[in-house]
Design an enzyme around this catalytic site. Structure first.
Site, PDB file in Angstrom:
ATOM      1  N   GLY A 141      34.245  48.551 -51.731  1.00  0.00           N
ATOM      2  CA  GLY A 141      35.139  47.638 -52.422  1.00  0.00           C
ATOM      3  C   GLY A 141      36.413  47.344 -51.647  1.00  0.00           C
ATOM      4  O   GLY A 141      36.695  47.934 -50.613  1.00  0.00           O
ATOM      5  N   HIS A 184      35.242  43.151 -43.787  1.00  0.00           N
ATOM      6  CA  HIS A 184      34.902  44.506 -43.367  1.00  0.00           C
ATOM      7  C   HIS A 184      35.479  45.560 -44.310  1.00  0.00           C
ATOM      8  O   HIS A 184      34.983  46.681 -44.353  1.00  0.00           O
ATOM      9  CB  HIS A 184      35.391  44.740 -41.935  1.00  0.00           C
ATOM     10  CG  HIS A 184      34.599  43.992 -40.915  1.00  0.00           C
ATOM     11  ND1 HIS A 184      33.770  44.618 -39.994  1.00  0.00           N
ATOM     12  CD2 HIS A 184      34.479  42.660 -40.675  1.00  0.00           C
ATOM     13  CE1 HIS A 184      33.194  43.702 -39.224  1.00  0.00           C
ATOM     14  NE2 HIS A 184      33.608  42.508 -39.623  1.00  0.00           N
ATOM     15  N   THR A 202      35.708  24.449 -32.154  1.00  0.00           N
ATOM     16  CA  THR A 202      37.127  24.321 -32.514  1.00  0.00           C
ATOM     17  C   THR A 202      37.625  25.677 -33.030  1.00  0.00           C
ATOM     18  O   THR A 202      37.897  25.834 -34.218  1.00  0.00           O
ATOM     19  CB  THR A 202      37.323  23.236 -33.592  1.00  0.00           C
ATOM     20  OG1 THR A 202      36.504  23.554 -34.741  1.00  0.00           O
ATOM     21  CG2 THR A 202      36.929  21.869 -33.067  1.00  0.00           C
ATOM     22  N   ASN A 253      32.896  47.771 -36.165  1.00  0.00           N
ATOM     23  CA  ASN A 253      34.338  47.560 -36.061  1.00  0.00           C
ATOM     24  C   ASN A 253      34.930  47.886 -34.695  1.00  0.00           C
ATOM     25  O   ASN A 253      35.868  47.229 -34.241  1.00  0.00           O
ATOM     26  CB  ASN A 253      35.056  48.407 -37.120  1.00  0.00           C
ATOM     27  CG  ASN A 253      34.624  48.066 -38.527  1.00  0.00           C
ATOM     28  OD1 ASN A 253      34.134  46.969 -38.797  1.00  0.00           O
ATOM     29  ND2 ASN A 253      34.783  49.000 -39.448  1.00  0.00           N
ATOM     30  N   PRO A 306      26.559  44.675 -41.588  1.00  0.00           N
ATOM     31  CA  PRO A 306      25.451  44.113 -40.800  1.00  0.00           C
ATOM     32  C   PRO A 306      25.799  43.980 -39.320  1.00  0.00           C
ATOM     33  O   PRO A 306      26.961  43.901 -38.943  1.00  0.00           O
ATOM     34  CB  PRO A 306      25.239  42.738 -41.433  1.00  0.00           C
ATOM     35  CG  PRO A 306      26.573  42.376 -42.002  1.00  0.00           C
ATOM     36  CD  PRO A 306      27.172  43.672 -42.469  1.00  0.00           C
ATOM     37  N   HIS A 321      33.341  32.021 -39.455  1.00  0.00           N
ATOM     38  CA  HIS A 321      33.218  31.933 -38.001  1.00  0.00           C
ATOM     39  C   HIS A 321      33.627  30.563 -37.479  1.00  0.00           C
ATOM     40  O   HIS A 321      33.449  30.273 -36.295  1.00  0.00           O
ATOM     41  CB  HIS A 321      31.785  32.264 -37.582  1.00  0.00           C
ATOM     42  CG  HIS A 321      31.458  33.709 -37.724  1.00  0.00           C
ATOM     43  ND1 HIS A 321      30.171  34.200 -37.604  1.00  0.00           N
ATOM     44  CD2 HIS A 321      32.243  34.785 -37.973  1.00  0.00           C
ATOM     45  CE1 HIS A 321      30.188  35.513 -37.785  1.00  0.00           C
ATOM     46  NE2 HIS A 321      31.430  35.886 -38.009  1.00  0.00           N
ATOM     47  N   ARG A 332      39.011  38.435 -40.999  1.00  0.00           N
ATOM     48  CA  ARG A 332      37.802  39.258 -40.988  1.00  0.00           C
ATOM     49  C   ARG A 332      38.023  40.619 -41.626  1.00  0.00           C
ATOM     50  O   ARG A 332      37.071  41.278 -42.037  1.00  0.00           O
ATOM     51  CB  ARG A 332      37.307  39.432 -39.550  1.00  0.00           C
ATOM     52  CG  ARG A 332      36.754  38.131 -39.090  1.00  0.00           C
ATOM     53  CD  ARG A 332      35.787  38.224 -37.912  1.00  0.00           C
ATOM     54  NE  ARG A 332      35.244  36.895 -37.758  1.00  0.00           N
ATOM     55  CZ  ARG A 332      35.863  35.896 -37.135  1.00  0.00           C
ATOM     56  NH1 ARG A 332      36.965  36.112 -36.502  1.00  0.00           N
ATOM     57  NH2 ARG A 332      35.359  34.698 -37.132  1.00  0.00           N
ATOM     58  N   ASP A 353      37.440  24.417 -39.923  1.00  0.00           N
ATOM     59  CA  ASP A 353      36.814  23.165 -40.329  1.00  0.00           C
ATOM     60  C   ASP A 353      35.308  23.377 -40.453  1.00  0.00           C
ATOM     61  O   ASP A 353      34.840  24.524 -40.451  1.00  0.00           O
ATOM     62  CB  ASP A 353      37.131  22.054 -39.327  1.00  0.00           C
ATOM     63  CG  ASP A 353      36.753  22.437 -37.885  1.00  0.00           C
ATOM     64  OD1 ASP A 353      35.960  23.382 -37.699  1.00  0.00           O
ATOM     65  OD2 ASP A 353      37.263  21.792 -36.940  1.00  0.00           O
TER      66      ASP A 353
END
Length: 326
Positions: free
Chosen positions: A66, A60, A241, A88, A157, A187, A56, A246
């Site tokens: 950038g 962020h 999971t 955050n 967001p 996610h 993640r 996946d």
């Protein structure tokens, strides 16, 4: 969104990334990618959740001025960094894993590999080591000389965002609707906080009622996880999971079991729904599109001056002197 913020986003989206290329460190630090992956392996064995957390960091970091590792800078007396920005604080974690990667690289190749590139490599490795796709990363980024909590607050967001808002936001970065849905598949691993879903469970759109899109049995599970009096930092799995990368995430969305509002609306919103359906039935297609979108996001550059930080949490001392003089 203010005009100033919009112009900032457009500048990032259009800044050239022509200097980025695979194998950038093949001569200056030929073991760089192997070192990053080895540290990530050890970190994920010690704490499996760290894979999702590290992945993640790319999102962020890259969306705010950038991909320049501005996210990693600690606050200073003269600068409010991004770690405590609204999206955050109490959410991003595993910064110490990036520190470990940087320490290993500095021992092998001092002052050579940027923290910005470490985020890109470690994020890719987090996905691959969780069972997801592997891909060739483009490298050669510089680390920023500053960070901006305000920019992060204005751009990143909220979990309350809906798909329509996200489509418009991603478009400002030249990321398509398909890119948005594929990247939301991040996610597939990790967890989210009760803080992010309380409104869905008890007051969706100010109605005082739960989000009708949540499948009833799943809603009962969430109610038990996140009752009204819960510590809102309690976490729940983002899909069924949470340690395996996946396409289960998309299957869950089709079944009304999306954890976040920003997830479930990808299925209820017509422009994104078709991609959710495709990925729920075709994991290979999801993996391919996810890798392409991660590379595309990694191209976001601000064009601002940078450096190779010796410590990812602070700019080099000579750079501080330059900033104070300017």
């Amino acid at each position: 969104m203010s005009l100033l913020v919009l112009l900032c986003i457009l500048n990032i989206a259009t800044a050239t990334a022509a200097h980025l290329r695979p194998g950038f460190y093949s001569e200056s630090c030929p073991e760089a990618e192997l070192i990053v992956r080895e540290v990530m392996k050890k970190a994920m064995i010690k704490e499996p959740r760290s894979g999702a957390s590290v992945m993640r960091l790319q999102f962020h970091d890259c969306f705010v001025n950038g991909c320049d590792a501005s996210l990693l800078l600690d606050d200073t007396p003269n600068m409010l960094g991004e770690k405590l920005a609204l999206s955050n604080i109490n959410s991003l974690r595993s910064f110490e894993v990036i520190d470990q990667v940087k320490e290993a690289l500095e021992k092998s190749c001092p002052e050579t590999v940027s923290c910005a590139d470490i985020i890109i490599m470690a994020s890719r490795d987090a996905v691959a080591l969780s069972g997801g796709p592997d891909w060739e990363v483009k490298l050669g980024r510089k680390d920023s000389l500053t960070a901006s909590q305000e920019d992060s607050n204005n751009i990143m967001p909220s979990p309350r965002s809906n798909a329509s808002f996200l489509v418009d936001l991603f478009n400002q970065f030249n990321l398509s609707v398909k890119d948005l849905v594929a990247l939301s598949g991040s996610h597939s691993i990790g967890q989210g906080r009760c803080f992010s879903i309380m409104f869905r469970l008890y007051n969706q759109s100010g109605t005082g009622r739960p989000d009708p899109a949540i499948e009833p049995k799943y809603r009962n599970r969430l109610n038990k996880l996140c009752p009204l009096n819960v510590d809102q930092n309690v976490t729940g799995d983002l899909d069924a999971t949470p340690e395996i990368f996946d396409n289960q995430y998309f299957k869950d969305l089709v079944s009304g079991r999306g954890f976040l509002n920003s997830d479930e609306t990808l299925f209820t919103y017509p422009r994104t729904r078709k991609f959710v359906q495709v990925y729920s039935n075709d994991q290979i297609k999801f993996f391919k599109d996810f890798a392409k979108a991660m590379i595309k996001m990694g191209d976001l550059q601000s064009g601002r001056p940078g450096e190779i930080r010796r410590n990812c949490r602070m700019v080099n001392s000579r750079s501080v002197d330059t900033l104070l003089e300017s």
